[in-house]
Design a protein around this motif. Structure first.
Motif, mmCIF file in Angstrom:
data_model
loop_
_atom_site.group_PDB
_atom_site.id
_atom_site.type_symbol
_atom_site.label_atom_id
_atom_site.label_comp_id
_atom_site.label_asym_id
_atom_site.label_seq_id
_atom_site.Cartn_x
_atom_site.Cartn_y
_atom_site.Cartn_z
ATOM 1 N N ASP A 21 8.487 78.878 44.585
ATOM 2 C CA ASP A 21 9.390 78.405 44.299
ATOM 3 C C ASP A 21 10.645 78.604 44.140
ATOM 4 N N LEU A 31 9.081 72.513 36.098
ATOM 5 C CA LEU A 31 8.001 71.338 36.658
ATOM 6 C C LEU A 31 8.263 69.879 35.914
ATOM 7 N N HIS A 63 10.415 73.991 31.880
ATOM 8 C CA HIS A 63 9.461 72.969 32.396
ATOM 9 C C HIS A 63 9.527 72.049 31.733
ATOM 10 N N THR A 314 0.933 79.625 27.965
ATOM 11 C CA THR A 314 0.426 80.978 28.712
ATOM 12 C C THR A 314 -0.519 81.889 28.732
ATOM 13 N N LEU A 339 -0.308 78.340 33.533
ATOM 14 C CA LEU A 339 0.594 78.988 34.674
ATOM 15 C C LEU A 339 0.735 80.141 34.638
ATOM 16 N N PHE A 340 1.069 80.697 33.497
ATOM 17 C CA PHE A 340 2.022 82.126 33.141
ATOM 18 C C PHE A 340 1.122 83.101 32.643
ATOM 19 N N LYS A 346 5.365 83.970 36.268
ATOM 20 C CA LYS A 346 4.557 82.978 36.782
ATOM 21 C C LYS A 346 2.894 83.078 37.184
ATOM 22 N N PHE A 350 0.602 78.011 38.828
ATOM 23 C CA PHE A 350 2.080 77.770 38.711
ATOM 24 C C PHE A 350 2.877 76.995 39.740
ATOM 25 N N HIS A 351 2.734 77.805 40.919
ATOM 26 C CA HIS A 351 2.985 77.273 42.839
ATOM 27 C C HIS A 351 2.003 76.598 42.769
#
Ligand code: 9MR
Length: 380
Positions: A21, A31, A63, A314, A339-340, A346, A350-351
């Motif tokens: 990240d 993103l 993002h 989220t 992703l959250f 995160k 997310f990664h």
């Protein structure tokens, strides 16, 4: 020298982004910015109730390059109980997209589930007049601001028993499935700038029922393309599920089949559910992340895939825990499909997404996304 150093630091950030990240880099990893570097866009479906509050507000700022109204542009949401039309929430989402300089996706002009209840049992001519008037009102209100309209949503039901694989619904009954193309024609005439999409679910993974759905949609789209129906895009919702197999090979072939029909591809409602997965939270998060990565690697490997939109931001606002609120893991935890996490932190997912976008940018040479200019400007 200053600029070179900045460029170098930024490059280091990007190079590390997928794995760390961009820890230590000057810029946070964004993103949509990553998606743009491989000629695509990245975004989220939102509802004004949570999108205006933290942590979602700030996550969108960082993002989002595409915004879809999760519910606000649906017919049932616009139509009040007394039959009036209230655009306050839809306008709020459109304004949000403008503020973020994000593309706006319109969702959706015709969907059996968002047809107002008062119209479920009316004569055909009444229904047709109302559906047409609704489409016209909505398209004209946002004319020139919508990047892509989901014109028709979820018209396939490969297990309906019908030989054409279409769904029996209020739309097939009262609008008429043979008249689905007229929805696209009307939308094109009212807003020639907007791309027009057919949007549906259950076509991404390897289960036999997914294969039946892919075949049914290909038959439908082949017919429409032959008849010169004005359709530009196939929208794949991509509500993925860890309990279903995914190898990627079949999805990749499906992308080729859509490309051969001359259609662009948009991933419109991405998330990953893990209802039956065992293990602790960390194990489940890792498995969810792995499916995100495998899926997006296939998407990023295909030149027809124009954008990726997450369904919600989220784990606090995900529809999965609202709509399937009774469905929990044995340990009592709600699902973690976005992703959250619930605080906007995160997660491994997310990664995984960041890494996939980053990898794609390294081999990208071209520009698949079209008609961006002048979209999303506030309407005077
Ligand atoms: O996430 C949406 C949920 O809040 C609504 O109650 C539901 C009915 O309008 O629709 C959900 O969104 C759906 C989308 O519009 C079409 N594809 C499936 C999505 C999840 O059910």
């Amino acid at each position: 020298m200053q600029t070179q150093r900045r460029d170098f630091l930024q490059w280091v950030g990007w190079a590390c982004a997928g794995l760390t990240d961009a820890a230590g880099a000057q810029e946070p990893y964004r993103l949509d910015e990553a998606a743009r570097r491989c000629g695509r866009r990245f975004g989220f479906a939102v509802h004004p109730d949570y999108a205006g509050r933290e942590p979602v507000k700030n996550l969108l700022l960082q993002h989002a390059g595409v915004i879809t109204a999760e519910n606000a542009m649906k017919w049932r949401s616009i139509e009040g109980v007394l039959g009036g039309r209230d655009y306050a929430q839809a306008d709020a989402v459109a304004a949000m997209a403008s503020e973020l300089h994000a593309l706006l996706r319109g969702h959706t002009l015709a969907w059996h589930q968002s047809t107002p209840r008062r119209l479920l049992d009316v004569p055909t001519d009444v229904f047709r007049r109302e559906q047409s008037a609704h489409l016209s009102d909505l398209v004209l209100r946002y004319q020139g601001r919508i990047h892509t309209w989901d014109v028709l949503n979820e018209a396939i039901d490969a297990d309906s028993g019908r030989s054409d694989g279409l769904r029996n619904s209020v739309l097939s009954k009262l609008w008429g499935e043979e008249r689905y193309p007229a929805l696209f024609e009307q939308a094109r005439a009212l807003d020639p700038q907007a791309k027009l999409a057919y949007n549906d679910y259950g076509m991404e993974q390897d289960e036999p029922w997914c294969e039946r759905r892919r075949s049914a949609v290909l038959r439908l789209l082949e017919d429409w393309v032959k008849r010169k129906v004005p359709i530009d895009v196939m929208g794949l919702q991509a509500h993925l599920d860890l309990s279903r197999r995914f190898s990627g090979g079949r999805l990749s072939k499906f992308f080729d089949e859509l490309k051969a029909l001359g259609l662009g591809i948009q991933i419109t409602e991405l998330d990953v559910r893990d209802p039956a997965a065992g293990g602790d939270v960390a194990t489940r998060d890792a498995n969810v992340a792995a499916l995100y990565r495998a899926f997006l690697d296939v998407c990023m490997g295909h030149s027809s895939v124009e954008m990726v939109v997450m369904w919600n931001v989220t784990d606090a606002d995900t529809w999965v825990n609202r709509v399937f609120s009774g469905q929990r893991h044995a340990d009592g935890h709600p699902m973690r499909p976005t992703l959250f996490d619930t605080r906007g932190q995160k997660k491994p997912a997310f990664h995984a997404v960041a890494a996939s976008l980053h990898n794609a940018s390294r081999s990208f040479n071209g520009s698949p996304i079209k008609n961006e200019s002048s979209l999303c400007s506030p309407k005077s």
